[in-house]
Every structure is written in C-alpha cells, then in structure tokens.
Design an enzyme around this catalytic site. Structure first.
Site, PDB file in Angstrom:
ATOM      1  N   HIS A  15       0.851  -1.200   0.000  1.00 23.05           N
ATOM      2  CA  HIS A  15       0.000   0.000   0.000  1.00 23.05           C
ATOM      3  C   HIS A  15       0.880   1.241   0.000  1.00 23.05           C
ATOM      4  O   HIS A  15       1.211   1.801   1.049  1.00 23.05           O
ATOM      5  CB  HIS A  15      -0.930   0.008   1.221  1.00 23.05           C
ATOM      6  CG  HIS A  15      -2.070   0.982   1.079  1.00 23.05           C
ATOM      7  ND1 HIS A  15      -3.382   0.585   0.995  1.00 23.05           N
ATOM      8  CD2 HIS A  15      -2.083   2.337   0.978  1.00 23.05           C
ATOM      9  CE1 HIS A  15      -4.156   1.646   0.867  1.00 23.05           C
ATOM     10  NE2 HIS A  15      -3.384   2.728   0.854  1.00 23.05           N
ATOM     11  N   HIS A  17       1.261   4.843  -2.539  1.00 17.94           N
ATOM     12  CA  HIS A  17       0.792   5.610  -3.690  1.00 17.94           C
ATOM     13  C   HIS A  17       1.955   6.293  -4.400  1.00 17.94           C
ATOM     14  O   HIS A  17       2.941   6.692  -3.775  1.00 17.94           O
ATOM     15  CB  HIS A  17      -0.231   6.650  -3.247  1.00 17.94           C
ATOM     16  CG  HIS A  17      -1.511   6.055  -2.754  1.00 17.94           C
ATOM     17  ND1 HIS A  17      -2.543   5.703  -3.598  1.00 17.94           N
ATOM     18  CD2 HIS A  17      -1.918   5.725  -1.506  1.00 17.94           C
ATOM     19  CE1 HIS A  17      -3.538   5.195  -2.883  1.00 17.94           C
ATOM     20  NE2 HIS A  17      -3.180   5.192  -1.612  1.00 17.94           N
ATOM     21  N   HIS A 207      -9.884   0.733  -1.879  1.00 22.20           N
ATOM     22  CA  HIS A 207      -9.859   1.323  -0.533  1.00 22.20           C
ATOM     23  C   HIS A 207     -11.246   1.200   0.101  1.00 22.20           C
ATOM     24  O   HIS A 207     -12.265   1.408  -0.566  1.00 22.20           O
ATOM     25  CB  HIS A 207      -9.505   2.801  -0.598  1.00 22.20           C
ATOM     26  CG  HIS A 207      -8.071   3.094  -0.863  1.00 22.20           C
ATOM     27  ND1 HIS A 207      -7.356   2.500  -1.870  1.00 22.20           N
ATOM     28  CD2 HIS A 207      -7.204   3.948  -0.254  1.00 22.20           C
ATOM     29  CE1 HIS A 207      -6.119   2.972  -1.873  1.00 22.20           C
ATOM     30  NE2 HIS A 207      -5.995   3.851  -0.896  1.00 22.20           N
ATOM     31  N   GLU A 210     -11.537   3.144   6.172  1.00 19.45           N
ATOM     32  CA  GLU A 210     -10.645   4.016   6.941  1.00 19.45           C
ATOM     33  C   GLU A 210     -11.430   5.263   7.350  1.00 19.45           C
ATOM     34  O   GLU A 210     -11.724   5.472   8.519  1.00 19.45           O
ATOM     35  CB  GLU A 210      -9.391   4.416   6.170  1.00 19.45           C
ATOM     36  CG  GLU A 210      -8.441   5.223   7.075  1.00 19.45           C
ATOM     37  CD  GLU A 210      -7.215   5.757   6.362  1.00 19.45           C
ATOM     38  OE1 GLU A 210      -6.172   5.865   7.023  1.00 19.45           O
ATOM     39  OE2 GLU A 210      -7.303   6.094   5.176  1.00 19.45           O
ATOM     40  N   ASP A 288       1.330   4.008   2.881  1.00 20.33           N
ATOM     41  CA  ASP A 288       0.315   4.836   2.247  1.00 20.33           C
ATOM     42  C   ASP A 288       0.940   6.016   1.507  1.00 20.33           C
ATOM     43  O   ASP A 288       1.193   5.935   0.311  1.00 20.33           O
ATOM     44  CB  ASP A 288      -0.716   5.281   3.283  1.00 20.33           C
ATOM     45  CG  ASP A 288      -2.058   5.646   2.680  1.00 20.33           C
ATOM     46  OD1 ASP A 288      -2.192   5.598   1.449  1.00 20.33           O
ATOM     47  OD2 ASP A 288      -2.982   5.971   3.446  1.00 20.33           O
ATOM     48  N   ASP A 289       1.181   7.127   2.189  1.00 22.42           N
ATOM     49  CA  ASP A 289       1.729   8.343   1.577  1.00 22.42           C
ATOM     50  C   ASP A 289       2.820   8.926   2.466  1.00 22.42           C
ATOM     51  O   ASP A 289       2.594   9.914   3.182  1.00 22.42           O
ATOM     52  CB  ASP A 289       0.619   9.386   1.381  1.00 22.42           C
ATOM     53  CG  ASP A 289      -0.452   8.932   0.412  1.00 22.42           C
ATOM     54  OD1 ASP A 289      -0.120   8.699  -0.767  1.00 22.42           O
ATOM     55  OD2 ASP A 289      -1.620   8.807   0.832  1.00 22.42           O
TER      56      ASP A 289
END
Length: 353
Positions: A15, A17, A207, A210, A288-289
């Site tokens: 995961h 991006h 997704h 969350e 994630d980011d």
C-alpha cells in the site's frame, strides 16, 4: 534490551501511492525547476504537515497538499525518478517487493495520454527490478487505481488499460484499485470496472474502511468481491463484518501512520492492529503516503512493536505481506527463508530499531 533490526526483516509493501511515495526533497527540487510554489506545510520548518481528514475540511487540506506535490510531476524523467526512488527507499527498509499504486490520469497531459503514462511507469519498474538484487532495491509491480471522485466510466477505461498490461511479474500490472475520499461516489457504480479487471486476472484491491466504518467495508466486499482492501481497519467496529472479512480471506492493507495522521485514531496506541490479528485477519502493513505522513514502512512495523506484537508476530506480518502479494514464487520462497533466518538470529546480533 536488544531487539532485532526491523529494517533487516524481509517484507513486501502493498500500500504505497505513486505521488505519496516521493521524497520531500524531490518534490522541492521539482517545484523549484518548474517555478512552482509549494504550500508552506512542505517547507523544511513545517514538515511533516499536521493533517486530519476526519471531516471534509480536513480532507480538503490533505488533498490540496497531495495535488500540489502531484502538479510538480511534469514529464517522463520525473515519473521515472519517482519509481526509482520508491524502489530504492523501500529496499533500504527490507522491502523485497513493492506494489506501487498509480492513477495515470494525472500525469497523462505531460506525456501524451494515459497509455504512455502507464507504459513509462511500467518500463521504469522493469528497469529497477532487473537491477534490484545488485542495487538492494525492491522489485516493483503496479496497481492501477481509479478515483472515486471521477465518473465510473473513467474507471472502466483505466480497468481496460490495466487489463492490457496485466501480468504476475515485476514491471507488470498486477492489480486494480479504487482510491481517494471513500465518502464520495457510490461503490457499486465502480463494480463494472472491477469486473473488467477480474476477467484479466488482476488482483482487486479497493480502498474501504478508513474514513468510513464497517458498513463501507461490507458494501465494498459485496459489490466488488476484493481479494484485498486498502485499509479495512474499521471492520473491527462490527464483529459481523470482521467475521465476513476473515471468512472470505480478504487481506487488509493496514497503514497505522495514515490512520493517525488523518485523524481516524487519536494516537498509534488506538490503532486496532492487535484486534485484527487476534481475530485471524490477514494483515500487511503499508505506509500509504510517506510524503505527507512523514513515516515509511519500517515505522509501521515499529508501531506494531509498540502495540505489543513480539518479533514472532512481526515475522508473521511480513510473511502475510508476501502471501497477500502477487510476488513471483521465487521471490516468496527466498523471502520466507530469510524471514525464518531473521527470527532465528540472536536479537543481540542486530542493530535494533
């Protein structure tokens, strides 16, 4: 007390991006080259930014920062640099296999369309994967992701593009996802795009769960039939939904740093990772980011350790990350053996983390 080095633990990263993987220094260099002004939250004195997307205003601020970084990416060389640096950064943290999530739509205007955009990313992923063992980088495959804030017909176009490049090895498209604010759009409207991806043999990894709770998880499971969920952490709020996830063997890409930064949980200690694991859910940790959250993959394993998972449980998370991935069997076998070796070593032999 000596502890095993978490950066030495072999792991897969499922995961991450494309824009969110960028080094903040890279974003600043690109912005300077194109004479673009970045938000002050990305300045050295303010970084990493304080974020919360628990409400629409908070999400707008997060999206504004993300878009500002994405607007700095304006050509093939920069796209290749992102792939190369993501693979190198992951490899430095023990990641052997990276499934990098990309929506080519944003980069298409600078390279002649979505087809050249995805082909550039795939070509660089193949190049870095060929040199991975020599350079210590992760091997890279791609998950094409549609956006919930665009029309579902655009998702079908991306699904066809993903299907055209479908494969099971590095430098190929291995999955199809759905990202952005999960409070936007109707999940069922995107199901036809996922059927296109499914027919091509792609992993389905939207997704859900969350920013929204267990109802969103259940809706996504029933409408799309995913093998994995991006996040899915809030399935713990309804035992019936959590049982559904476990019974169907749906993997969860849990990103503790993201959960805290976006205000889903007030602190790392509140992330219900232990509850998911104890319930029998298959979990892989993701960053994630990192660009916006200021934490990378090893940080997620450190959070898991702080939550009380011992090294045997952390090794199980690493094994699950490969089991949930589309990594080739050779990569998985080598990683399994090296995870066993990591766990067998004396903690005093590592540098700790």
């Amino acid at each position: 007390m000596p502890r095993r080095d978490l950066a030495a633990l072999p792991k897969a990263h499922l995961h991450l991006h494309f824009t969110g993987s960028m080094r903040v220094e890279t974003v600043r260099e690109m912005a300077a080259e194109h004479r673009l002004r970045l938000p002050s939250a990305l300045d050295p004195g303010s970084y990493p930014p304080e974020l919360s997307a628990a409400d629409e205003r908070g999400w707008f601020r997060f999206q504004r920062l993300y878009d500002a970084a994405r607007h700095c990416v304006r050509g093939e060389a920069e796209m290749r640099r992102i792939v190369r640096e993501a693979a190198a950064d992951d490899g430095a943290e023990g990641s052997r296999w990276l499934e990098l999530q990309v929506d080519p739509t944003s980069y298409a205007p600078f390279v002649g369309g979505i087809t050249p955009a995805i082909e550039i990313v795939l070509d660089e992923a193949r190049a870095v994967s060929r040199d991975a063992r020599r350079n210590g980088s992760a091997q890279v495959a791609i998950v094409v992701a549609a956006s919930r804030v665009r029309h579902p017909l655009e998702a079908r176009t991306l699904a066809r593009l993903a299907a055209h490049h479908a494969g099971d090895g590095p430098g190929e498209v291995v999955g199809f996802g759905l990202s952005n604010d999960e409070r936007r759009g109707a999940t069922a409207d995107f199901a036809p795009a996922f059927r296109i991806a499914e027919r091509a043999g792609l992993l389905l990894t939207p997704h859900a769960g969350e920013l929204l709770g267990p109802t969103a998880v259940e809706t996504t499971v029933e409408a799309i039939g995913p093998q994995r969920l991006g996040h899915g952490v809030r399935s713990v709020e309804d035992p019936r939904v959590l049982d559904l996830v476990v019974e169907r063997g749906i993997g969860l890409e849990v990103c503790p740093g993201s959960n805290v930064s976006l205000g889903v949980y007030p602190e790392a200690g509140a992330v219900p990772l232990r509850r998911l694991v104890d319930a029998g859910a298959q979990v892989a940790l993701g960053a994630d980011d990192p660009l916006l959250f200021g934490s990378r993959l090893v940080d997620q394993y450190e959070t898991a350790r702080d939550l009380g998972l011992d090294d045997a449980a952390l090794a199980d998370l690493a094994r699950a990350s490969f089991a949930m991935s589309r990594a080739p069997q050779e990569v998985r076998r080598r990683a399994e053996a090296d995870v066993d070796a990591w766990l067998a070593q004396d903690p005093g032999d590592g540098s700790g983390s």
